[in-house]
Design an enzyme around this catalytic site. Sequence first.
Site, mmCIF file in Angstrom:
data_model
loop_
_atom_site.group_PDB
_atom_site.id
_atom_site.type_symbol
_atom_site.label_atom_id
_atom_site.label_comp_id
_atom_site.label_asym_id
_atom_site.label_seq_id
_atom_site.Cartn_x
_atom_site.Cartn_y
_atom_site.Cartn_z
ATOM 1 N N ASP A 133 2.606 6.890 -4.859
ATOM 2 C CA ASP A 133 2.998 6.645 -6.324
ATOM 3 C C ASP A 133 4.321 6.422 -6.793
ATOM 4 O O ASP A 133 5.194 6.772 -5.522
ATOM 5 C CB ASP A 133 2.600 7.891 -7.123
ATOM 6 C CG ASP A 133 0.915 7.995 -7.265
ATOM 7 O OD1 ASP A 133 0.185 8.537 -6.220
ATOM 8 O OD2 ASP A 133 0.372 7.372 -8.230
ATOM 9 N N ASP A 166 0.930 -1.278 -0.017
ATOM 10 C CA ASP A 166 0.115 0.017 -0.067
ATOM 11 C C ASP A 166 0.916 1.317 -0.117
ATOM 12 O O ASP A 166 1.068 1.876 1.001
ATOM 13 C CB ASP A 166 -0.934 0.084 1.223
ATOM 14 C CG ASP A 166 -1.725 1.225 1.571
ATOM 15 O OD1 ASP A 166 -2.283 1.513 2.422
ATOM 16 O OD2 ASP A 166 -1.944 1.952 0.339
HETATM 17 N N1 SAM Z 1 -3.500 4.508 -0.927
HETATM 18 C C1 SAM Z 1 -2.685 5.458 -1.055
HETATM 19 C C2 SAM Z 1 -2.338 5.464 -2.616
HETATM 20 O O1 SAM Z 1 -2.799 4.424 -3.327
HETATM 21 O O2 SAM Z 1 -1.819 6.418 -3.259
HETATM 22 C C3 SAM Z 1 -1.281 5.034 -0.326
HETATM 23 C C4 SAM Z 1 -1.776 5.245 1.097
HETATM 24 S S1 SAM Z 1 -0.439 4.793 2.195
HETATM 25 C C5 SAM Z 1 -0.824 6.035 3.163
HETATM 26 C C6 SAM Z 1 1.192 5.087 1.358
HETATM 27 C C7 SAM Z 1 2.177 4.916 2.583
HETATM 28 O O3 SAM Z 1 3.394 4.566 1.816
HETATM 29 C C8 SAM Z 1 2.408 6.347 3.373
HETATM 30 O O4 SAM Z 1 2.159 6.229 4.434
HETATM 31 C C9 SAM Z 1 4.285 6.347 2.948
HETATM 32 O O5 SAM Z 1 4.865 6.974 4.042
HETATM 33 C C10 SAM Z 1 4.454 4.966 2.674
HETATM 34 N N2 SAM Z 1 5.757 4.997 1.850
HETATM 35 C C11 SAM Z 1 6.148 5.304 0.828
HETATM 36 N N3 SAM Z 1 7.429 5.055 0.401
HETATM 37 C C12 SAM Z 1 7.451 3.967 1.180
HETATM 38 C C13 SAM Z 1 8.841 3.032 1.441
HETATM 39 N N4 SAM Z 1 9.829 3.115 0.417
HETATM 40 N N5 SAM Z 1 8.737 1.990 2.251
HETATM 41 C C14 SAM Z 1 7.697 1.964 3.019
HETATM 42 N N6 SAM Z 1 6.693 2.848 3.349
HETATM 43 C C15 SAM Z 1 6.637 3.822 2.276
#
Ligand code: SAM
Length: 292
Positions: A165, A162
Amino acid sequence: MLKDNTYLETLYDGYGQSFSVDEMLFEQKTEHQHLVIFNNKMFGRMMALDGVIQTTEKDEFIYHEMMTHVPILTHGNAKRVLIIGGGDGGILREVLKHQNVEHVTMVEIDGAVVDMCKKWLPNHSAGAYEDPRTHLVIDDGINFVSDSKKTPDSRFDVIISDCTDPIGPGEVLFSSDFYAGCKRLLKEGGIFVAQNGVCFMQLDEVETTTRRLGHYMEDCYFYSAAVPTYVGGIMTFAWGSDNPEARNVSLETVTERFNACGIETRYYSPAIHKAAFALPRYVEQAIQKVND
Ligand code: SAM
């Protein structure tokens, strides 16, 4: 970006959505991202990262139910689940509805997202972080899937990515190294799913994922659902498994499993589950083009 009490999403050049900021609840440049949480009269409380809408109280159930119940009810006996990202807690909430699930590891890069969503979007996680089955790791997902020792009990039945982008911290979660790491951590017959963008706007993501994920998984395909605040049409969810038959599970079997697990849903149903794998022709052609 914020402009005169309006939040303008900056994902696409020349096109986008805007939301009135009826009450600003939290805004901070974290170690990793620009995090904003505000109240909007149409969608309730909502969260954005780096100019992109991540989740809203009004439509989160669609995305969280489809990213969770489709792989878990297809698998049929998922006990260990890995969530990558998911800082708002919605996926964790839905996974823990499955009483058969014994262990959930969630690897989120940004602790501020977890803390602020617990505070300002408490219904997303709904106490899931306090569940004894939950194991939260604040780290980059690529580190976790690359470093984890591959012992039988460290592997997972279902992996759910999850993520944001493929820009900024989320970019590496669409890389070949990440998919290779996830494949390594999947048990036999395991299932991997990931958010894969809105195909009408981000068809290149379908092609890239088909190429990269398809290299490691016997079966690589997509399913979809329309999430109102992921603007531009249906969102695709990437699907990967070394069991090519898995996604052909029958409607009867899914219905049996759904009824047996006694979970309440607002979007997900066995019929929606099966229908979600019927993709528009232009998406099928994009997949075919890569596989030819
Ligand atoms: N549903 C949303 C979408 O489709 O755009 C995504 C929601 S969720 C909040 C996305 C999460 O991914 C965020 O909390 C962000 O901090 C996390 N994230 C981004 N890059 C990441 C990484 N490399 N490793 C772990 N988490 C990551």
